[in-house]
Design a protein around this motif. Structure first.
Motif, PDB file in Angstrom:
ATOM      1  N   UNK A  61       0.509  -1.096  -0.253  1.00  0.00           N
ATOM      2  CA  UNK A  61       0.367   0.186  -0.098  1.00  0.00           C
ATOM      3  C   UNK A  61       0.907   0.897   0.052  1.00  0.00           C
ATOM      4  N   UNK A  62       1.960   1.301   0.430  1.00  0.00           N
ATOM      5  CA  UNK A  62       2.994   2.929   0.557  1.00  0.00           C
ATOM      6  C   UNK A  62       4.182   2.802  -0.498  1.00  0.00           C
ATOM      7  N   UNK A  63       3.424   3.559  -1.482  1.00  0.00           N
ATOM      8  CA  UNK A  63       4.627   3.632  -2.058  1.00  0.00           C
ATOM      9  C   UNK A  63       6.582   3.723  -2.190  1.00  0.00           C
ATOM     10  N   UNK A  64       6.694   4.530  -1.059  1.00  0.00           N
ATOM     11  CA  UNK A  64       7.809   4.724   0.078  1.00  0.00           C
ATOM     12  C   UNK A  64       8.689   3.131  -0.237  1.00  0.00           C
ATOM     13  N   UNK A  65       8.026   2.357   0.318  1.00  0.00           N
ATOM     14  CA  UNK A  65       8.406   0.197   0.028  1.00  0.00           C
ATOM     15  C   UNK A  65       8.462   0.133  -0.910  1.00  0.00           C
ATOM     16  N   UNK A  66       8.045   0.231  -1.425  1.00  0.00           N
ATOM     17  CA  UNK A  66       8.412  -0.098  -3.530  1.00  0.00           C
ATOM     18  C   UNK A  66       9.992   0.301  -4.048  1.00  0.00           C
ATOM     19  N   UNK A  67      10.791  -1.052  -3.326  1.00  0.00           N
ATOM     20  CA  UNK A  67      12.158  -1.180  -2.973  1.00  0.00           C
ATOM     21  C   UNK A  67      12.064  -2.101  -3.285  1.00  0.00           C
ATOM     22  N   UNK A  68      13.442  -2.932  -3.581  1.00  0.00           N
ATOM     23  CA  UNK A  68      13.734  -4.217  -3.951  1.00  0.00           C
ATOM     24  C   UNK A  68      14.841  -4.826  -2.650  1.00  0.00           C
ATOM     25  N   UNK A  69      14.689  -4.415  -0.961  1.00  0.00           N
ATOM     26  CA  UNK A  69      14.644  -4.224  -0.021  1.00  0.00           C
ATOM     27  C   UNK A  69      13.575  -4.913   0.695  1.00  0.00           C
TER      28      UNK A  69
END
Length: 325
Positions: A61-69
């Motif tokens: 839901x949070x776009x800030x957490x859309x990273x490889x990690x």
């Protein structure tokens, strides 16, 4: 229920088991603490399930957490959620119904799923340590070294290799002839608990189990130890006292949880069955089947400011809509 009583029951085809079904003796020993232990495991299961589901939803839901990690973390949470669900529900059903039987097919499916999910988790934890190594030691090249394509390639390789390994072991062990009353002195179907039931000599097969355990469990564990050693070296060279303390705290918590999973799993899968004690094996299995999936979402998320920020944001939204209606 004593073992002798279970044997008598197993001979009655109209009650506990029929034909080639197995009987799981379970984790509980019909003592005064059984109800308390069952309640504790039930709470542990629900907390593990909910915490992993919440973490997956936060990352989605949070776009800030859309990273490889966080992509890898969401995959780990999904694995943990399925991993703990392969053993606890069946154990709970058997305890509540006082029926310890599991069908031959059910035991085969449980063994396969457990090996797939356990192997995938072992490989994933190793790759997640590589992600942390790249992020801290090569921050400028992070998005190049940890591209989305590489992440999906890693996910595919982990699931495929674990599934292949699980299929080979499951097909082989269940094509052997089992002796006696098919009584498994464990709370779920697992290769080390099935080997003692085989009528023929399994020493050669146990070498393949040992080899698989070393490849899937030991190599990623060594990779984790190596990557965190490099991380701490870089941190101590470039960071202040506060940064060093934080790095030690984070790395140590990750290493403790990883060690809990790898060491207990290795102790089960790299020993010959003659050195196994059923009671010890059941206690050890609790750590890598229940405790590790419970701790992973907390260890990898509660110390992370971005995850906690996303959680507060979601909580505030929920409160807002609650007050609105």
């Amino acid at each position: 229920m004593r073992v002798s009583e279970i044997i008598c029951v197993s001979m009655n085809t109209g009650n506990q088991t029929v034909g080639t079904d197995f009987i799981l003796l379970g984790l509980f020993q019909n003592g005064p603490m059984d109800s308390f232990l069952f309640a504790a495991i039930a709470v542990l299961f629900l907390v593990a399930l909910m915490s992993n589901i919440i973490l997956i939803l936060l990352i989605q839901l949070d776009t800030r957490l859309h990273s490889p990690m966080y992509f890898l973390l969401s995959q780990l949470s999904f694995i943990d959620m399925m991993y703990i669900s392969t053993t606890v529900p069946k154990m709970a059903t058997n305890f509540l119904s006082n029926n310890k039987a599991i069908t031959f097919l059910g035991c085969e499916i449980q063994t396969f799923l457990f090996l797939v999910l356990g192997g995938t988790e072992a490989l994933f934890l190793g790759f997640m340590s590589y992600d942390r190594y790249v992020a801290i030691c090569h921050p400028l090249r992070y998005h190049l070294l940890m591209s989305k394509k590489l992440c999906w390639f890693t996910v595919t390789c982990a699931w495929t290799s674990s599934s292949l390994n699980a299929a080979i072991h499951t097909v082989y062990i269940f094509h052997l002839h089992f002796c006696g009353y098919h009584i498994i002195n464990h709370f779920f179907c697992e290769i080390p608990s099935l080997v003692p039931l085989v009528c023929q000599n399994t020493s050669q097969y146990e070498y393949t189990v040992l080899l698989s355990g070393l490849i899937i469990l030991l190599f990623p564990f060594v990779a984790i130890l190596t990557s965190y050693a490099y991380v701490l070296t870089v941190v101590f060279q470039k960071s202040s006292g506060k940064g060093q303390t934080k790095a030690i705290s984070t790395c140590s918590s990750h290493l403790i949880v990883a060690s809990l999973f790898y060491v207990t799993s290795l102790s089960t899968y790299t020993r010959p069955h003659t050195l196994h004690s059923p009671e010890e094996d059941k206690v050890v299995a609790v750590f890598y089947t229940m405790i590790a999936p419970l701790l992973n979402p907390f260890i990898y998320s509660l110390r992370n400011k971005e995850v906690m920020g996303a959680m507060r944001k979601l909580w505030n939204r929920a409160l807002f809509f609650y007050r609105m209606y």
